[in-house]
Design an enzyme around this catalytic site. Structure first.
Site, PDB file in Angstrom:
ATOM      1  N   SER A 186      40.923  24.200  33.598  1.00  0.00           N
ATOM      2  CA  SER A 186      40.376  23.798  32.303  1.00  0.00           C
ATOM      3  C   SER A 186      41.158  24.496  31.202  1.00  0.00           C
ATOM      4  CB  SER A 186      38.896  24.183  32.191  1.00  0.00           C
ATOM      5  OG  SER A 186      38.511  24.094  30.827  1.00  0.00           O
ATOM      6  N   HIS A 228      41.980  19.685  33.205  1.00  0.00           N
ATOM      7  CA  HIS A 228      40.620  19.393  32.748  1.00  0.00           C
ATOM      8  C   HIS A 228      40.539  19.709  31.252  1.00  0.00           C
ATOM      9  CE1 HIS A 228      36.269  18.914  33.466  1.00  0.00           C
ATOM     10  NE2 HIS A 228      36.096  19.957  32.671  1.00  0.00           N
ATOM     11  N   ASP A 284      38.086  19.883  28.099  1.00  0.00           N
ATOM     12  CA  ASP A 284      36.679  19.972  27.698  1.00  0.00           C
ATOM     13  C   ASP A 284      36.537  19.610  26.233  1.00  0.00           C
ATOM     14  OD1 ASP A 284      35.201  20.893  30.045  1.00  0.00           O
ATOM     15  OD2 ASP A 284      36.506  22.642  29.931  1.00  0.00           O
ATOM     16  N   MET A 321      34.212  19.066  23.129  1.00  0.00           N
ATOM     17  CA  MET A 321      32.879  19.466  22.645  1.00  0.00           C
ATOM     18  C   MET A 321      32.766  19.152  21.157  1.00  0.00           C
ATOM     19  SD  MET A 321      32.573  23.172  24.479  1.00  0.00           S
ATOM     20  CE  MET A 321      33.179  23.440  26.161  1.00  0.00           C
ATOM     21  N   HIS A 361      36.457  15.678  30.010  1.00  0.00           N
ATOM     22  CA  HIS A 361      35.019  15.900  30.161  1.00  0.00           C
ATOM     23  C   HIS A 361      34.425  15.888  28.755  1.00  0.00           C
ATOM     24  CE1 HIS A 361      31.771  19.158  31.283  1.00  0.00           C
ATOM     25  NE2 HIS A 361      31.232  18.000  30.935  1.00  0.00           N
ATOM     26  N   MET A 364      31.710  16.322  26.235  1.00  0.00           N
ATOM     27  CA  MET A 364      30.407  16.923  25.923  1.00  0.00           C
ATOM     28  C   MET A 364      30.117  16.585  24.460  1.00  0.00           C
ATOM     29  SD  MET A 364      31.109  20.459  27.953  1.00  0.00           S
ATOM     30  CE  MET A 364      32.866  20.099  28.023  1.00  0.00           C
ATOM     31  N   MET A 411      27.728  19.927  37.134  1.00  0.00           N
ATOM     32  CA  MET A 411      27.916  21.187  36.406  1.00  0.00           C
ATOM     33  C   MET A 411      27.244  22.329  37.164  1.00  0.00           C
ATOM     34  SD  MET A 411      29.744  20.461  33.785  1.00  0.00           S
ATOM     35  CE  MET A 411      29.714  22.090  33.031  1.00  0.00           C
ATOM     36  N   GLY A 463      29.331  24.162  27.622  1.00  0.00           N
ATOM     37  CA  GLY A 463      29.580  24.686  26.283  1.00  0.00           C
ATOM     38  C   GLY A 463      30.587  25.821  26.241  1.00  0.00           C
ATOM     39  N   PHE A 464      30.621  26.607  27.299  1.00  0.00           N
ATOM     40  CA  PHE A 464      31.486  27.790  27.263  1.00  0.00           C
ATOM     41  C   PHE A 464      32.065  28.068  28.640  1.00  0.00           C
ATOM     42  CE2 PHE A 464      28.286  28.114  24.000  1.00  0.00           C
ATOM     43  CZ  PHE A 464      29.045  28.419  22.873  1.00  0.00           C
ATOM     44  N   GLY A 512      33.611  30.993  31.375  1.00  0.00           N
ATOM     45  CA  GLY A 512      33.306  32.383  31.705  1.00  0.00           C
ATOM     46  C   GLY A 512      31.863  32.669  32.069  1.00  0.00           C
ATOM     47  N   ASP A 558      32.159  22.013  38.201  1.00  0.00           N
ATOM     48  CA  ASP A 558      32.710  22.628  36.987  1.00  0.00           C
ATOM     49  C   ASP A 558      31.817  23.771  36.538  1.00  0.00           C
ATOM     50  OD1 ASP A 558      33.886  23.151  34.516  1.00  0.00           O
ATOM     51  OD2 ASP A 558      33.371  21.196  33.645  1.00  0.00           O
ATOM     52  N   GLY A 559      32.401  24.977  36.505  1.00  0.00           N
ATOM     53  CA  GLY A 559      31.716  26.133  35.927  1.00  0.00           C
ATOM     54  C   GLY A 559      31.552  27.267  36.906  1.00  0.00           C
ATOM     55  N   GLY A 560      32.130  28.416  36.563  1.00  0.00           N
ATOM     56  CA  GLY A 560      31.946  29.612  37.377  1.00  0.00           C
ATOM     57  C   GLY A 560      32.635  29.560  38.731  1.00  0.00           C
ATOM     58  N   GLY A 569      38.360  27.394  34.700  1.00  0.00           N
ATOM     59  CA  GLY A 569      38.930  27.844  33.431  1.00  0.00           C
ATOM     60  C   GLY A 569      39.347  29.293  33.485  1.00  0.00           C
ATOM     61  N   SER A 570      38.363  30.185  33.357  1.00  0.00           N
ATOM     62  CA  SER A 570      38.684  31.610  33.212  1.00  0.00           C
ATOM     63  C   SER A 570      39.327  32.201  34.466  1.00  0.00           C
ATOM     64  CB  SER A 570      37.425  32.390  32.831  1.00  0.00           C
ATOM     65  OG  SER A 570      36.356  32.067  33.687  1.00  0.00           O
TER      66      SER A 570
HETATM   67  C1  DX5 Z   1      32.000  24.339  30.310  1.00  0.00           C
HETATM   68  C2  DX5 Z   1      33.221  23.546  30.688  1.00  0.00           C
HETATM   69  C3  DX5 Z   1      34.021  24.111  31.787  1.00  0.00           C
HETATM   70  C4  DX5 Z   1      34.607  25.467  31.522  1.00  0.00           C
HETATM   71  C5  DX5 Z   1      34.738  26.132  32.858  1.00  0.00           C
HETATM   72  O1  DX5 Z   1      31.300  23.608  29.372  1.00  0.00           O
HETATM   73  O2  DX5 Z   1      32.823  22.236  31.080  1.00  0.00           O
HETATM   74  O3  DX5 Z   1      35.060  23.195  32.151  1.00  0.00           O
HETATM   75  O4  DX5 Z   1      35.862  25.442  30.902  1.00  0.00           O
HETATM   76  O5  DX5 Z   1      35.112  27.452  32.663  1.00  0.00           O
HETATM   77  P1  DX5 Z   1      34.913  28.546  33.801  1.00  0.00           P
HETATM   78  O6  DX5 Z   1      35.745  28.107  34.977  1.00  0.00           O
HETATM   79  O7  DX5 Z   1      35.444  29.806  33.145  1.00  0.00           O
HETATM   80  O8  DX5 Z   1      33.468  28.615  34.105  1.00  0.00           O
HETATM   81 ZN    ZN Z   2      34.365  20.842  31.867  1.00  0.00          ZN
END
Ligand code: DX5
Ligand code: ZN
Length: 230
Positions: A18, A43, A45, A47, A76, A78, A148, A153-154, A156, A186-188, A208-209
């Site tokens: 991401s 990916h 994101d 928003m 994606h 949002m 998800m 939204g974020f 990390g 997606d996420g964590g 992402g992170s």
């Molecule tokens: C959150 C995003 C994710 C985010 C994932 O709203 O949809 O794609 O970038 O980031 P990590 O992998 O750090 O959870």
């Molecule tokens: Zn995403």
């Protein structure tokens, strides 16, 4: 060979970094670096500050990324009004476009129109949203389904395992209904949670992170995939 996997010989999951966690001041170089590291998709994101309390990119960023890197762009959305923006992301070079089931919109109509326009469309569910028969009925119109594992939204945030039984259920429905559908999470996603997501049936891991926070993109992409780097 599936559209979401880049390496012909690869089995197992695809990895979609991401760009939300990339260094935005050198986005083109970051995309090239994860491509060289073996990433399958990028990916993106999107928003709008309404559907989620954060703001990111418009179509012009997607267009620049698409021009700079030949990986498929997995957008994606949002946003509260995906019907207004999805065509603009498609025109900018998006490959897949996902939007949220939680929205009170005509999901069927948007999935159909995106597919007709040449996108690979799909739906997204938040951690608190259950799967139900209305979703199952729409799966034949989807090329991708995103579960998800954090509240959107974020980047990390910590992984919510509520996503895992949903992946298992989707895999079961895909088999029973004979569907051609990529299952994405997606996420964590990190070293600990990626094996859980793979075991539950994910085809695409968004990260992402974990990817962009690593000193070794090739090593972390391989590790998330469940392969050693060498
Ligand atoms: C959150 C995003 C994710 C985010 C994932 O709203 O949809 O794609 O970038 O980031 P990590 O992998 O750090 O959870
Ligand atoms: Zn995403």
């Amino acid at each position: 060979m599936t559209w979401w996997r880049r390496v012909e010989a690869a089995d197992g999951v695809a990895v979609a970094p991401s760009i939300l966690s990339a260094d935005a001041a050198k986005l083109g170089a970051e995309c090239a670096a994860v491509r060289a590291a073996g990433a399958d998709l990028l990916h993106v994101d999107v928003m709008d500050g309404h559907f989620v309390p954060n703001l990111t990119y418009g179509p012009h960023v997607a267009r620049s990324v698409a021009a700079a890197c030949d990986l498929p762009l997995d957008c994606h959305l949002m946003v509260e009004d995906p019907a207004a923006y999805a065509p603009r992301f498609l025109e900018a070079g998006a490959t897949s476009i996902t939007f949220h089931w939680e929205l009170e919109i005509d999901h069927r109509e948007l999935l159909e129109s995106l597919r007709q326009a040449g996108a690979r469309p799909g739906l997204v569910v938040n951690p608190s949203t259950p799967l139900d028969s209305r979703i199952r009925d729409l799966l034949p119109l989807c090329d991708i389904f995103l579960v998800m594992s954090v509240h959107p939204g974020f980047s990390g945030q910590s992984f919510d395992p509520v996503a895992l039984p949903k992946l298992q259920k989707l895999r079961q429905w895909r088999n029973e209904d004979g569907l051609d559908l990529a299952l994405e999470i997606d996420g964590g996603i990190d070293r600990e949670t990626a094996p859980q997501a793979r075991a539950a049936g994910a085809d695409i891991l968004v990260s992402g992170s974990t990817v962009f926070g690593s000193e070794d993109y090739q090593g972390i992409v391989a590790e998330l995939r469940g392969q050693s780097a060498n």
